[in-house]
Write a protein that holds these residues in place. Structure first.
Motif, PDB file in Angstrom:
ATOM      1  N   CYS A   1       1.597   6.048   6.571  1.00  0.00           N
ATOM      2  CA  CYS A   1       0.683   5.322   5.749  1.00  0.00           C
ATOM      3  C   CYS A   1      -0.627   5.134   6.248  1.00  0.00           C
ATOM      4  O   CYS A   1      -0.789   4.856   7.374  1.00  0.00           O
ATOM      5  N   LEU A   2      -1.658   5.731   5.684  1.00  0.00           N
ATOM      6  CA  LEU A   2      -3.088   5.881   5.927  1.00  0.00           C
ATOM      7  C   LEU A   2      -3.596   4.325   6.324  1.00  0.00           C
ATOM      8  O   LEU A   2      -4.434   4.458   7.088  1.00  0.00           O
ATOM      9  N   THR A   3      -3.246   3.455   5.564  1.00  0.00           N
ATOM     10  CA  THR A   3      -3.895   2.069   5.617  1.00  0.00           C
ATOM     11  C   THR A   3      -3.188   1.516   6.853  1.00  0.00           C
ATOM     12  O   THR A   3      -4.168   0.952   7.759  1.00  0.00           O
ATOM     13  N   TYR A   4      -2.029   1.709   7.412  1.00  0.00           N
ATOM     14  CA  TYR A   4      -1.444   1.491   8.737  1.00  0.00           C
ATOM     15  C   TYR A   4      -2.111   2.034   9.699  1.00  0.00           C
ATOM     16  O   TYR A   4      -2.772   1.593  10.562  1.00  0.00           O
TER      17      TYR A   4
ATOM     18  N   CYS B   1       0.850  -1.261   0.130  1.00  0.00           N
ATOM     19  CA  CYS B   1       0.072   0.080  -0.138  1.00  0.00           C
ATOM     20  C   CYS B   1       0.869   1.166  -0.112  1.00  0.00           C
ATOM     21  O   CYS B   1       0.454   2.314  -0.705  1.00  0.00           O
ATOM     22  N   CYS B   2       2.058   1.320   0.651  1.00  0.00           N
ATOM     23  CA  CYS B   2       2.820   2.127   0.653  1.00  0.00           C
ATOM     24  C   CYS B   2       4.471   2.194   0.190  1.00  0.00           C
ATOM     25  O   CYS B   2       5.226   3.092   0.011  1.00  0.00           O
ATOM     26  N   LYS B   3       4.759   0.887  -0.019  1.00  0.00           N
ATOM     27  CA  LYS B   3       6.071   0.495  -0.580  1.00  0.00           C
ATOM     28  C   LYS B   3       7.075   1.248   0.222  1.00  0.00           C
ATOM     29  O   LYS B   3       7.895   1.944  -0.551  1.00  0.00           O
TER      30      LYS B   3
ATOM     31  N   ALA C   1       6.992   1.470  10.338  1.00  0.00           N
ATOM     32  CA  ALA C   1       6.259   0.887  11.269  1.00  0.00           C
ATOM     33  C   ALA C   1       6.080  -0.513  11.091  1.00  0.00           C
ATOM     34  O   ALA C   1       5.963  -0.999   9.904  1.00  0.00           O
ATOM     35  N   GLY C   2       5.962  -1.473  12.182  1.00  0.00           N
ATOM     36  CA  GLY C   2       5.631  -2.863  11.840  1.00  0.00           C
ATOM     37  C   GLY C   2       4.545  -3.433  12.672  1.00  0.00           C
ATOM     38  O   GLY C   2       3.949  -2.929  13.613  1.00  0.00           O
ATOM     39  N   TYR C   3       3.718  -4.242  11.901  1.00  0.00           N
ATOM     40  CA  TYR C   3       2.565  -4.626  12.431  1.00  0.00           C
ATOM     41  C   TYR C   3       2.476  -6.331  12.287  1.00  0.00           C
ATOM     42  O   TYR C   3       2.780  -6.774  11.017  1.00  0.00           O
ATOM     43  N   VAL C   4       2.250  -6.877  13.353  1.00  0.00           N
ATOM     44  CA  VAL C   4       2.382  -8.457  13.266  1.00  0.00           C
ATOM     45  C   VAL C   4       0.907  -8.876  12.888  1.00  0.00           C
ATOM     46  O   VAL C   4      -0.013  -8.983  13.340  1.00  0.00           O
ATOM     47  N   THR C   5       1.247  -9.760  11.643  1.00  0.00           N
ATOM     48  CA  THR C   5       0.075 -10.325  10.916  1.00  0.00           C
ATOM     49  C   THR C   5      -0.062 -11.688  11.257  1.00  0.00           C
ATOM     50  O   THR C   5       0.723 -12.311  12.103  1.00  0.00           O
ATOM     51  N   ARG C   6      -1.254 -12.355  11.009  1.00  0.00           N
ATOM     52  CA  ARG C   6      -1.701 -13.792  11.531  1.00  0.00           C
ATOM     53  C   ARG C   6      -0.740 -14.917  10.700  1.00  0.00           C
ATOM     54  O   ARG C   6      -0.566 -15.834  11.274  1.00  0.00           O
ATOM     55  N   THR C   7      -0.590 -14.525   9.463  1.00  0.00           N
ATOM     56  CA  THR C   7       0.075 -15.682   8.647  1.00  0.00           C
ATOM     57  C   THR C   7       1.339 -15.165   7.866  1.00  0.00           C
ATOM     58  O   THR C   7       1.927 -16.082   7.636  1.00  0.00           O
ATOM     59  N   LYS C   8       1.606 -13.941   7.793  1.00  0.00           N
ATOM     60  CA  LYS C   8       2.642 -13.468   6.905  1.00  0.00           C
ATOM     61  C   LYS C   8       3.818 -12.637   7.668  1.00  0.00           C
ATOM     62  O   LYS C   8       4.319 -11.717   7.160  1.00  0.00           O
ATOM     63  N   GLY C   9       3.928 -13.041   9.066  1.00  0.00           N
ATOM     64  CA  GLY C   9       5.073 -12.464   9.665  1.00  0.00           C
ATOM     65  C   GLY C   9       4.698 -10.989  10.109  1.00  0.00           C
ATOM     66  O   GLY C   9       3.560 -10.633  10.201  1.00  0.00           O
ATOM     67  N   VAL C  10       5.464  -9.972  10.124  1.00  0.00           N
ATOM     68  CA  VAL C  10       5.399  -8.543  10.321  1.00  0.00           C
ATOM     69  C   VAL C  10       5.369  -7.912   8.848  1.00  0.00           C
ATOM     70  O   VAL C  10       6.045  -7.770   7.843  1.00  0.00           O
ATOM     71  N   SER C  11       4.193  -7.028   8.990  1.00  0.00           N
ATOM     72  CA  SER C  11       4.053  -6.244   7.777  1.00  0.00           C
ATOM     73  C   SER C  11       4.624  -4.788   7.874  1.00  0.00           C
ATOM     74  O   SER C  11       4.468  -4.063   8.956  1.00  0.00           O
TER      75      SER C  11
END
Length: 612
Positions: free
Chosen positions: A591-594, A565-567, A575-585
Motif C-alpha cells: 500500500c502506497l499510503t502505508y 485506503c487499500c482494504k 502490514a500493521g501500524y500502531v495508531t494513537r487512538t484506533k489500535g493497529v491499522s
C-alpha cells in the motif's frame, strides 16, 4: 561534603540565605556568584512562598543540597544544578534552562530530576546492585551522581519531617543503594554518614547503645590516644618527617557490623579506636609504618597495603593494628592527596586547584573512576562516557515495573521477556505492553530505564511467533514447553524438523506472488493445499477465507482496523501500524499510503491472517 551546616539566617529571607551561603563558601569568582544568584532568584521566584510538609520554604532543601556540594568546593555549574535540580516542578522547561545557564547545565538538571523521580523499590541485594548499575548507565556526567547523593544525604539528615513508615523506607534505600554507591565512588565521609543515619532510624536501640558506650569512654579514650599521638609525633620529628595525626572513634555503623560479625555487645569490643597519620609522600608512609611497628607490636595479619594495591574505588592507604598499652589500636597512614581522595572520592576531581589559580582540575588528566574494576575505563566528560556505559551494561538493560521493581534483561529483550521475568503466568497472558505510558509493539526491543506495563488477557496464550521474538532463556523455555504441550500443530512441525521427514512449512508472510505449499493447521496426515497467488481474489480459496481475522503479534484479542485506503483481504500480504487512538491499522504491504507513513518502522507490528 558530609558536615551538616545549619544556616543561621532567617529561612524566610532568601537574600540573607544566599549571602550567608557565599560567606561560607568564598571560592567563587564574581561572575560565578552572579550566575549562582541568578539560579537562586529563579528558584525563589518560581517557588513563590511554597512550603514543604515540615513548614519550611521549598527553596531551603535545594540550598542545603548546594551547600553540601560547596563544602567539597565543587564548581559553579554543579552548584547551579543543585539549586535547580527540582525546578521542573514549576514548569521550567529544559529550553529555558539552556538559554539561561547553558546546554550542559540543562542536561545535568534534566537527568538528575529523572533519577530522583524513578520509582525505586529495593527488595534484594541483587536488585540493589542492579539499581546502582542502572544509575551509572543513566549518567553521562559524574556530577549528576554527586547531586543525587547530596539530595539523598540532605533527605536523611532531615528525616524527622517524615512519618515512621517513610523514615524506615528512606533508611532502607540509603543502606542498600546510596551508601554502597558512595562507597563505590570512594566517598568515605558520605558513606559513613549515610550508614550511621540509616542505623539510627532502622535500629534506634542499637544506635543509642553504641552512642552511650562511645560517649561513656570519651575521657578515657582521649587520654589513651593523646599518649599514642605524642609518641608518634616525637618519633616522626626525629626522622625529619612532618605529619598530621587525627584521632577518632570508629563510626557507629562500623561498630555495629563488628558486633554482628563477632556476635558481641559494643562494650565487649576493644578495637573501637583509630588514628590517621597524614604525610607528604608515599615513601614517608612506609617509613611511618616502620616507626609505628617500632613503638608497638603489630598484630599478625592486620597489615594492609592499599598504596601498592589500591581498592577498586581508588582508595589508597596503609592499615595496621598494634597493641598499645594492652589495647588494639588501628592506624591508617596516607598522604594528604590520598586522604582527599579517600574522603571525597570522585568529588575530589572537581576541587579547585590550591593557590591563586581558579581553574578547575583538568578532567582529561584524571581517571574519575580511578581503577574501578567493574568499569575498567576512566570517565571524562564527553564521548568517552559511551565506552563506560558499554563496559558497565555489557549486553544488559535495566527496566522498571510500574511499582518500581527493577528487572535486568539482555539487550534486545522484548516486553514478552519482561512479562516472563515478572512471572510465567503474566508472560503466558500478555497481549500488549506500554513503555513509559505509550503502547509499543511486542516485537520492539526494550530500552534502558523504561517503565514497562504489561497488558494481559485471560484468554491469551503463548504463540510460535512469540517464541521467535524472545531473548531470555526463561521465556523461550516456557513458551516452547507450552507449545509442545498444548499446540498440536507446533508439536507436529517440531517432530518433523527433528525426524527430517515431511515438507517444511512456510509462514503466511512469505514472498508475495509465488504459489507456496503450507501445512493445513489441525491435520494429522500432513495434507498439503495450494496457497492462491497474492491478489487473486476470485479464486475459490480466496472467496472461502475472505472473512478471516487478523492476528497482531500472534494474538487474537488486540484492537485493529482494516485500512480503507487499500482494504486488504485474505490472502493479501499485510502490514500493521500502531495508531494513537484506533489500535493497529492493517494495510496491504504494498500500500502506497502505508509506505509513505513517516518513521513507520518505530511503530510497526507483526500481523498475519488467522488460520482456519
Amino acid at each position: 561534603m558530609s558536615k551538616d551546616v545549619i544556616f543561621k539566617s532567617d529561612i524566610f529571607n532568601p537574600s540573607e540565605l544566599i549571602s550567608e551561603f557565599f560567606q561560607l563558601h568564598d571560592y567563587f569568582s564574581a561572575q560565578e556568584k552572579a550566575k549562582i544568584t541568578e539560579a537562586w532568584q529563579l528558584l525563589v521566584t518560581k517557588a513563590d512562598g511554597k512550603l514543604r510538609n515540615c513548614g519550611k520554604p521549598y527553596y531551603l532543601h535545594p540550598l542545603r543540597v548546594a551547600n553540601i556540594l560547596a563544602e567539597s568546593r565543587l564548581d559553579s555549574d554543579t552548584i547551579i544544578c543543585a539549586l535547580l535540580h527540582s525546578i521542573h516542578d514549576f514548569d521550567v522547561t529544559p529550553q529555558m534552562l539552556e538559554e539561561s545557564f547553558g546546554k550542559n547545565v540543562s542536561k545535568i538538571i534534566v537527568t538528575t530530576n529523572k533519577i530522583l523521580n524513578l520509582p525505586i523499590n529495593t527488595k534484594t541485594l541483587n536488585q540493589s546492585d542492579a539499581i546502582r548499575n542502572m544509575l551509572f548507565a543513566m549518567c553521562d556526567d559524574a556530577r549528576i551522581i554527586l547531586i543525587t547523593l547530596a539530595d539523598r544525604l540532605d533527605r536523611i539528615r532531615n528525616i524527622k519531617n517524615f512519618t515512621k513508615e517513610e523514615q524506615h523506607e528512606i533508611a532502607n534505600s540509603v543502606i542498600e543503594i546510596w551508601a554502597p554507591l558512595a562507597d563505590r565512588l570512594g566517598m568515605q565521609a558520605e558513606k559513613n554518614e549515610f550508614e550511621d543515619l540509616s542505623l539510627k532510624y532502622k535500629n534506634p536501640q542499637v544506635f543509642l547503645q553504641i552512642k552511650a558506650i562511645v560517649a561513656q569512654k570519651k575521657d578515657e579514650r582521649s587520654n589513651y590516644l593523646e599518649k599514642a599521638v605524642n609518641s608518634i609525633y616525637k618519633s616522626a620529628e626525629k626522622m625529619g618527617i612532618r605529619v598530621e595525626i587525627q584521632s577518632r572513634a570508629k563510626h557507629f555503623y562500623s561498630i555495629y557490623q563488628k558486633m554482628r560479625k563477632r556476635n558481641k555487645e559494643a562494650g565487649e569490643l576493644f578495637d573501637l579506636l583509630a588514628l590517621r597519620i597524614l604525610c607528604d609522600s608515599p615513601a614517608q608512609c612506609y617509613t611511618l609504618v616502620g616507626i609505628v611497628h617500632g613503638l608497638w607490636k603489630p598484630l599478625d595479619g592486620r597489615f594492609k597495603d592499599y598504596i601498592a594495591m589500591p581498592k577498586a574505588n581508588g582508595y589508597q592507604s596503609l592499615h595496621t593494628t598494634v597493641m598499645c598499652d594492652g589495647k588494639p589500636l588501628e592506624i591508617q597512614i596516607r598522604t594528604h592527596e590520598m586522604h582527599n581522595m579517600a574522603e571525597h572520592g570522585i568529588a575530589s576531581h572537581w576541587l579547585y586547584k590550591k593557590g591563586s589559580s581558579r581553574d578547575l582540575v583538568e578532567e582529561d588528566k584524571l581517571a574519575i573512576y580511578n581503577k574501578l574494576q567493574q568499569f575498567k575505563q576512566g570517565l571524562v566528560e564527553g564521548d568517552n562516557f559511551e565506552t563506560l556505559k558499554n563496559d558497565l551494561l555489557g549486553d544488559e538493560i535495566y527496566v522498571f515495573t510500574p511499582k518500581g521493581d527493577v528487572k535486568k534483561l539482555p539487550m534486545g529483550a522484548t516486553a514478552i521477556d519482561f512479562a516472563y521475568a515478572i512471572h510465567s503466568s503474566i508472560g503466558e497472558k500478555i497481549i500488549a505492553a506500554k513503555a513509559n505510558g505509550k503502547i509499543i509493539p511486542l516485537s520492539k526491543a526494550l530500552e534502558n530505564t523504561q517503565i514497562i506495563e504489561v497488558i494481559t488477557n485471560p484468554q491469551a496464550h503463548p504463540t510460535e511467533n512469540q517464541l521467535k521474538l524472545v531473548k531470555t532463556s526463561k521465556a523461550h523455555q516456557r513458551i516452547h514447553s507450552w507449545l509442545i504441550k498444548n499446540d498440536p500443530t507446533f508439536s507436529e512441525k517440531f517432530s518433523l524438523q527433528n525426524t527430517g521427514t515431511g515438507t517444511t512449512t512456510t509462514s503466511e508472510g512469505g514472498a508475495g506472488n509465488s504459489s507456496a505449499e503450507v501445512w493445513t493447521p489441525g491435520t494429522q496426515t500432513g495434507k498439503r493445499r495450494k496457497r492462491p497467488k497474492n491478489g487473486d481474489r476470485n479464486s475459490p480459496e480466496a472467496q472461502t477465507h475472505i472473512q478471516r481475522k487478523v492476528l497482531v503479534q500472534g494474538e487474537r484479542n488486540v484492537l485493529y482496523n482494516i485500512a480503507q485506503c487499500c482494504k486488504p483481504t485474505y490472502p493479501d500480504i499485510i502490514a500493521g501500524y500502531v495508531t494513537r487512538t484506533k489500535g493497529v491499522s492493517i494495510h496491504r504491504a504494498d500500500c502506497l499510503t502505508y509506505q509513505r507513513i513517516p518513521h513507520k518502522e518505530e511503530r510497526s507490528v507483526q500481523v498475519s491472517w488467522e488460520e482456519k
